[in-house]
Write a protein that holds these residues in place. Structure first.
Motif, PDB file in Angstrom:
ATOM      1  N   GLN A 221      19.862 -32.573  27.806  1.00 22.02           N
ATOM      2  CA  GLN A 221      20.297 -31.207  27.483  1.00 22.02           C
ATOM      3  C   GLN A 221      19.910 -30.854  26.044  1.00 22.02           C
ATOM      4  N   ASP A 225      17.689 -27.797  24.896  1.00 22.04           N
ATOM      5  CA  ASP A 225      18.216 -26.822  23.934  1.00 22.04           C
ATOM      6  C   ASP A 225      17.278 -26.636  22.744  1.00 22.04           C
ATOM      7  N   GLN A 226      16.671 -27.723  22.295  1.00 19.91           N
ATOM      8  CA  GLN A 226      15.836 -27.583  21.098  1.00 19.91           C
ATOM      9  C   GLN A 226      14.550 -26.817  21.406  1.00 19.91           C
ATOM     10  N   ILE A 228      14.654 -24.151  23.229  1.00 24.77           N
ATOM     11  CA  ILE A 228      15.126 -22.775  23.097  1.00 24.77           C
ATOM     12  C   ILE A 228      15.262 -22.399  21.617  1.00 24.77           C
ATOM     13  N   CYS A 229      15.772 -23.341  20.815  1.00 26.68           N
ATOM     14  CA  CYS A 229      15.897 -23.125  19.357  1.00 26.68           C
ATOM     15  C   CYS A 229      14.542 -22.927  18.698  1.00 26.68           C
TER      16      CYS A 229
ATOM     17  N   LYS B 253      21.364 -27.886  17.023  1.00 25.65           N
ATOM     18  CA  LYS B 253      21.984 -26.756  17.727  1.00 25.65           C
ATOM     19  C   LYS B 253      21.667 -25.488  16.944  1.00 25.65           C
ATOM     20  N   SER B 254      21.547 -24.407  17.656  1.00 21.71           N
ATOM     21  CA  SER B 254      21.363 -23.110  17.022  1.00 21.71           C
ATOM     22  C   SER B 254      22.611 -22.763  16.206  1.00 21.71           C
TER      23      SER B 254
END
Lengths: 261, 261
Positions: A221, A225-226, A228-229, B253-254
């Motif tokens: 995950q 996520d990274q 997307i970042c 994390k964003s």
């Protein structure tokens, strides 16, 4: 009376390598007592004795003279005595953290390289990896372990996660670093001693697989996520404090320009 | 003939704590020889002897019987012998990586907390920090060291950089983790033993200061860059593999939602 000669450090300490002399136990005992008296008078502070395995007979003599263990490697034990009576012992202790590194190897079809170990407490699909050798950089450990276990050659892209765990082997801590690795080859060739299964698995299948630990689900995950970042933890070279070499430093960098290139 | 009794592990190894018996050197020697013969016949593999400081007389006997050093802590030395003749020694080695942690403490006026050490090789402004104690989490080390050195209480925000350096003390590696810390107090109270100067300094002044190392200049730039990325390396809890505790895991994390809240 002959005294032990040692390397003097800037904190007033002395390091003696007993290997330089070939003394009987009683000669060692006499020279130790004379040296300790002299060092006490001279105001020396930490006294370090490096005793090789074949001179292990000196260890009980040092113990009787107030030395304690500091650390040991296969070929020697280091013993120390702190001489100042009115000053706390400021000698540095020895490391207590294992470094383990795994490779999250993602191919162009969004599949990841996963293994099952031959010896396990319960069957599960994990990422190839292992402990860092002395002096090894994270990406080098990941590359070596992935190659040894799966036959796939890879190169370092970024750090995805760091997991810090305590009360590990010998009451040490354990830092488990997952690196994103880019595969440079395709054909799996499994290490028969350690690995029972190895395959490319769709990343979504892996994330939802019942035989995947919560930790590895989290890692996947974090990897997603990274993306997307549009940022990742990349490696850079930085000049050492003494300006005599370059060291590796890891920090977040935007991947937007990379993905656009 | 009495034999040593030890803890048996799942790899066929045995760990003997010699402290359980009070044997003369010759009794120890005899019991060791008889035990080794028995273990060899039984197919045992790694034999571990934990010898406390006050029984250091056993160390030369173990050395003569083919044991080498594995590791030592102040109160004991661990020695090992690998019995299988036709199998490589697969016993895990001991950690060889120091963990140092520093606090990048940034206040609401964009000033950072910087120190000069009393003992140094050349004068420079650095971040407060020090070595991790056994079992300590990154943010806890940063908080403890910042408090000890500067009197400022802080809380962990994120990891800014990791610097990996080799050929450190005792030929070990060294991982230096810089954590962004949020100050919870304002008044500086310096540790007189270790610190000569401590102050809040404008971050831009620090970045361009001639008495700041290239590494710390890099750290500051990395901190500024991650603000632009709107992402940081944050900490989370993840269930351990054995599902008996939670462990800390760090990943990107964003920070967009955080800054918007």
């Amino acid at each position: 009376m002959n005294l032990f000669q040692g390397n003097i450090d800037r904190f007033g300490g002395i390091t003696v390598h007993t290997e330089k002399w070939n003394l009987s136990d009683s000669e060692f005992q006499n020279r130790l007592e004379a040296s300790l008296s002299e060092w006490q008078v001279n105001g020396n502070r930490g006294i370090w004795f490096n005793v090789p395995l074949h001179q292990a007979g000196y260890v009980p003599i040092l113990s009787k003279n107030g030395f304690t263990f500091h650390h040991a490697k296969p070929s020697y034990v280091m013993m120390i005595k702190w001489l100042p009576k009115n000053e706390p012992n400021l000698l540095p202790s020895y490391p207590h953290t294992y470094i383990g590194v795994a490779g999250l190897v993602v191919n162009e079809r969004n599949q990841i390289l996963v293994i099952q170990e031959k010896y396990h407490t319960r069957p599960h699909w994990k990422l190839p990896g292992g402990y860092a050798d002395p002096g090894e950089e994270f990406g080098d450990t990941a590359r070596r372990e992935v190659l040894e276990e799966t036959g796939i050659d890879t190169e370092f892209v970024s750090i995805v996660t760091l997991r810090h765990h305590h009360k590990h082997l010998f009451e040490c801590s354990d830092l488990y670093v997952v690196c994103e690795m880019k595969p440079l080859s395709r054909e799996i060739s499994v290490c028969k001693h350690e690995i029972s299964h190895c395959q490319w698995m769709d990343i979504e299948t892996y994330k939802n697989h019942p035989e995947v630990s919560e930790m590895n689900q989290f890692v996947i995950q974090a990897y997603l996520d990274q993306q997307i970042c549009r940022a990742s933890v990349q490696v850079h070279d930085v000049l050492s404090f003494n300006r005599d070499c370059y060291q590796k430093i890891y920090c977040i960098k935007s991947t937007e320009s990379v993905s656009g290139s």
